[in-house]
Scaffold this motif. Sequence first.
Motif, PDB file in Angstrom:
ATOM      1  N   CYS A 192       0.838  -1.205   0.000  1.00 11.22           N
ATOM      2  CA  CYS A 192       0.000   0.000   0.000  1.00 11.22           C
ATOM      3  C   CYS A 192       0.867   1.247   0.000  1.00 11.22           C
ATOM      4  N   LEU A 197     -10.998   7.037  -5.454  1.00 16.40           N
ATOM      5  CA  LEU A 197     -10.106   5.886  -5.421  1.00 16.40           C
ATOM      6  C   LEU A 197     -10.957   4.629  -5.323  1.00 16.40           C
ATOM      7  N   ILE A 246     -10.137   0.689  -4.285  1.00 18.70           N
ATOM      8  CA  ILE A 246      -9.092  -0.122  -3.685  1.00 18.70           C
ATOM      9  C   ILE A 246      -9.554  -1.570  -3.631  1.00 18.70           C
ATOM     10  N   CYS A 256     -14.392   7.047  -2.247  1.00 20.18           N
ATOM     11  CA  CYS A 256     -13.549   5.853  -2.213  1.00 20.18           C
ATOM     12  C   CYS A 256     -14.402   4.601  -2.063  1.00 20.18           C
ATOM     13  N   LEU A 275     -13.741   0.333  -1.318  1.00 19.39           N
ATOM     14  CA  LEU A 275     -12.771  -0.682  -0.961  1.00 19.39           C
ATOM     15  C   LEU A 275     -13.460  -2.037  -1.066  1.00 19.39           C
ATOM     16  N   ILE A 289      -2.761  -5.856  -2.864  1.00 17.60           N
ATOM     17  CA  ILE A 289      -3.603  -4.660  -2.973  1.00 17.60           C
ATOM     18  C   ILE A 289      -3.392  -4.014  -4.335  1.00 17.60           C
ATOM     19  N   ILE A 291      -4.788  -0.274  -6.394  1.00 19.07           N
ATOM     20  CA  ILE A 291      -5.538   0.975  -6.242  1.00 19.07           C
ATOM     21  C   ILE A 291      -5.630   1.680  -7.588  1.00 19.07           C
TER      22      ILE A 291
END
Length: 127
Positions: free
Chosen positions: A48, A72, A74, A100, A102, A115, A117
């Motif tokens: 990350c 973003l 993720i 964002c 996730l 991960i 992104i």
Amino acid sequence: MTERINYECLPVITGPYVHATKYNKTLFVSGLTAYGTDAQNLDLIRQCEEILSQLNRILEQEKRSKNDLVKLTIFVRDISLLASIREQLFKFYEGYLPACSLVEVSSLVHPDLQIEIEAIVALESSV
């Protein structure tokens, strides 16, 4: 006009894509990973950090700030590390929180990766 970009300051692309595409005063950043970096074999937190460093280099190249981050997305392989990821993100954003998402996924393009992104960056101020 659409502009496709590969940044020399980022790891070399090995697939059928570019690091980012500029379109209509917006920069769409492809999924960034630690692939091809010293962090590739490290844990999610180190990966990350590497990815956020890459994103920071893109912002510098484009003469943009973290305030210009719009969104973003993720992807993580272990959502149980969410608290650590959030801690890194809060530091990275410097108070400029973007939209964002996730999402936990079962795997990424390489088994070492923990991960990924992707980002959307405004290239012109709305003010």
